[in-house]
Design an enzyme around this catalytic site. Structure first.
Site, PDB file in Angstrom:
ATOM      1  N   THR B   1       0.849  -1.215   0.000  1.00  0.00           N
ATOM      2  CA  THR B   1       0.000   0.000   0.000  1.00  0.00           C
ATOM      3  C   THR B   1       0.867   1.242   0.000  1.00  0.00           C
ATOM      4  OG1 THR B   1      -1.722  -1.057   1.320  1.00  0.00           O
ATOM      5  CG2 THR B   1      -1.664   1.347   1.381  1.00  0.00           C
ATOM      6  N   GLU B  88      10.332  -3.359  -1.758  1.00  0.00           N
ATOM      7  CA  GLU B  88      10.766  -4.474  -0.908  1.00  0.00           C
ATOM      8  C   GLU B  88      11.836  -5.308  -1.615  1.00  0.00           C
ATOM      9  OE1 GLU B  88       6.986  -6.229  -0.022  1.00  0.00           O
ATOM     10  OE2 GLU B  88       6.658  -4.939   1.715  1.00  0.00           O
ATOM     11  N   ASN B 215       7.795 -11.157   1.779  1.00  0.00           N
ATOM     12  CA  ASN B 215       6.340 -11.335   1.656  1.00  0.00           C
ATOM     13  C   ASN B 215       5.863 -12.723   2.020  1.00  0.00           C
ATOM     14  OD1 ASN B 215       5.009  -8.756   0.776  1.00  0.00           O
ATOM     15  ND2 ASN B 215       6.842  -8.842  -0.488  1.00  0.00           N
ATOM     16  N   THR B 220      -0.810 -12.676   7.211  1.00  0.00           N
ATOM     17  CA  THR B 220      -2.014 -12.180   7.880  1.00  0.00           C
ATOM     18  C   THR B 220      -2.187 -12.894   9.215  1.00  0.00           C
ATOM     19  OG1 THR B 220      -3.085 -11.711   5.810  1.00  0.00           O
ATOM     20  CG2 THR B 220      -4.525 -12.058   7.681  1.00  0.00           C
TER      21      THR B 220
END
Lengths: 213, 220
Positions: B1, B88, B215, B220
Site C-alpha cells: 500500500t 521491498e 512477503n 495475515t
C-alpha cells in the site's frame, strides 16, 4: 513534546528524495512546511511487534481545500470508502489521521464502523465536524484496527501536534509499514509573485502498483 | 500500500485543486510499481490552506495554475520515486523514460509496462543488460508502434536502434547495473518508439530474492 517527536522521527532513516529540476528550492519540513499545518507521529500500540511509531495526525488551522485520489481496486478498504464519501459531501477538510499496522480492508461493516468511531473521536478532540476529518490506514489486510489502543492514544497525539520539522518527520515515520526509510519532502517556489510552499509525506514498499482516481 | 499526504499554503479553488491533484498523481504515484499489486488502501489526500497570501487560483489555464501544477508534480514525483527506490528487496531504482509516442498517456503506458516487467526487473537484479526483455515489455504494453523504430539504451549504452540489436560492451553495461546496485542508485532505461512528441516516465525497482522472503513472512 520536542524530544518525543525527535525520538519518533529518528526511528528509521529518511529516503533520499530525487526531485526533478525546476523553479523551486527544497526546504525542510515535509507536511508542516506550508503555513497553517501541524503534524505529529507516535507509538500507539497498533503494530504487531516493535515500538516504531504507528499513529500520525496532520491538521490545518483553517478550513483547507481538500482533494483525494483513491485506489480503483473494487475491494476498497473502509477508510477509502469513508474518505470518498466525506470528499463528496465537503470540499474542505481540517485533519487527516493515519494508522499503520492494520489496513482495515476486507473487514466489512464492522471495519467501516471502526473508521466512523475513530474519525468522530478526532473530530471531538479538535472540535471539528466529522466530514472535516479524513482517515488513511495501512498494514495487514483483513484485520480490524486495534481501536481501543488507537482511541486511547488520541489525546496524547493531539497534544504532540507541532508545526516544526520534527512534527512532520515523526508523522512520516509513523505511517510506514515494511518501509526501510521514511519519505518526506517540501519545496518553496514563487507563484504569482507570492512565495508558496508545498510539502508531503508518503509511505510504500510492497503491494505497489497504484491506479488511483 | 501507498499512502500520501500533501499540504500547501497556496490559495486555490476546490475544483481546480482536485483536477491538479489528479494530474499530478497520474504523473507520479500512478507511474510507479514494485510488484504489480494494486492495493485496497492506496490513498493520496491533498490539503490547501491558502495561508500564503497568494492570489486565488481559480482557473487551470492561468499562469499561476501552471506554475503550481509543476511544483505539485515535482513534490509527488519526489515522493513516488522514493517509494520505488525503497521497494521491498530492491537494490536500485529503475527509471524508464519513453519518447516518440503520439502523446504523454501512450508514453506513460509503455514506460510503466517495462517498469512492471518481472523479467526486466530480474535481469536488472542479475546485472544482465537484457534488451530483449525490455523490447518485449514495450511490445505488450498495448500501445502500437513500428518495431523497426524501436531504440533502447541502458544509461549511455545503446543496445538497440532502428529495431536492430547492436554490438555493445557487455561488461560495461553489466558494470553500469552492478554500480547502481552497489550504491542503491538509479538505472536509466531510455526507449524511443518513433518520432511523435509524446514522452513519459515510470519508476520501479529490481526484483530480488528478498522480495519473496519479505512477503512470505509478512503474513495475515
Amino acid at each position: 513534546v520536542y524530544s518525543s517527536l525527535k525520538e519518533a522521527s529518528n526511528y528509521i532513516p529518511a529516503a533520499p528524495i530525487l526531485l526533478p529540476e525546476g523553479p523551486w528550492k527544497q526546504i525542510p519540513g515535509g507536511v508542516t512546511a506550508a503555513k497553517g499545518f501541524k503534524a505529529a507521529g507516535m507509538y500507539g500500540g497498533l503494530r504487531a511487534k516493535g515500538e516504531k511509531p504507528d499513529l500520525a495526525l496532520v491538521t490545518c488551522d483553517v478550513d483547507a481545500v481538500a482533494a483525494g485520489a483513491f485506489t480503483t481496486n473494487v475491494v476498497s478498504a473502509a477508510p477509502v470508502l469513508y474518505c470518498k464519501q466525506m470528499l463528496d459531501k465537503s470540499k474542505m477538510a481540517r485533519a487527516v489521521l493515519i494508522n499503520a499496522g492494520q489496513a482495515n480492508a476486507a473487514t466489512g461493516d464492522a471495519g467501516y464502523q471502526d473508521v466512523i468511531e475513530c474519525a468522530s473521536a478526532v473530530a471531538k478532540l479538535l472540535e471539528l465536524r466529522l466530514e472535516e476529518v479524513l482517515i488513511e490506514s495501512t498494514g495487514v489486510i483483513g484485520q480490524r484496527i486495534k481501536k481501543d489502543a488507537l482511541l486511547s492514544s488520541l489525546p496524547k497525539l493531539v497534544g504532540l501536534l507541532s508545526s516544526t520539522t520534527e512534527g512532520a518527520d515523526s508523522a512520516a515515520v509513523a505511517i510506514t509499514t515494511t518501509d526501510l526509510v521514511s519519505k518526506t519532502v517540501a519545496i518553496e517556489s514563487e507563484v504569482g509573485g507570492t512565495c508558496i510552499r508545498i510539502g508531503g509525506m508518503a509511505k510504500g514498499s510492497g503491494m505497489i502498483h497504484p491506479n488511483m482516481a | 500500500t501507498m499512502l500520501g499526504v500533501i499540504t500547501t499554503d497556496a490559495w486555490v479553488t476546490s475544483d481546480v485543486w482536485r483536477k491538479m491533484v489528479q494530474t499530478a498523481v497520474n504523473r507520479s504515484f500512478n507511474q510507479i510499481t514494485v510488484d504489480g499489486d494494486t492495493s485496497t488502501n492506496d490513498t493520496v489526500i491533498a490539503l490547501a490552506s491558502g495561508m500564503s497570501g497568494s492570489n486565488m487560483i481559480s482557473s487551470l489555464d492561468s499562469y499561476e495554475a501552471k506554475k503550481l501544477q509543476v511544483c505539485l508534480d515535482a513534490v509527488m514525483q519526489g515522493l513516488a520515486k522514493s517509494i520505488a527506490w525503497d521497494g521491498e528487496g530492491a537494490t536500485c531504482l529503475i527509471e524508464v523514460m519513453v519518447t516518440g509516442t503520439n502523446n504523454e498517456a501512450e508514453a506513460a503506458k509503455i514506460a510503466r509496462s517495462v517498469a512492471s516487467s518481472s523479467l526486466t526487473k530480474a535481469a536488472v537484479y542479475g546485472r544482465d543488460p537484457n534488451w530483449g526483455r525490455i523490447a518485449c515489455a514495450a511490445g505488450y504494453s498495448g500501445i502500437p508502434f513500428q518495431p523497426n523504430k524501436l531504440r533502447i539504451s541502458l544509461g549511455d549504452i545503446l543496445l538497440m536502434d532502428g529495431g536492430q540489436p547492436l554490438p555493445f560492451d557487455r561488461n560495461a553495461a553489466s558494470d553500469y547495473l552492478k554500480n547502481a546496485g552497489k550504491t542503491h542508485g538509479t538505472v536509466g532505461i531510455h526507449i524511443s518508439v518513433g518520432t511523435g512528441q509524446g514522452s513519459g516516465k515510470a519508476w520501479g525497482c529490481d526484483l530480488s530474492y528478498d522480495y519473496v522472503k519479505i512477503n512470505a513472512e509478512y503474513t495475515t
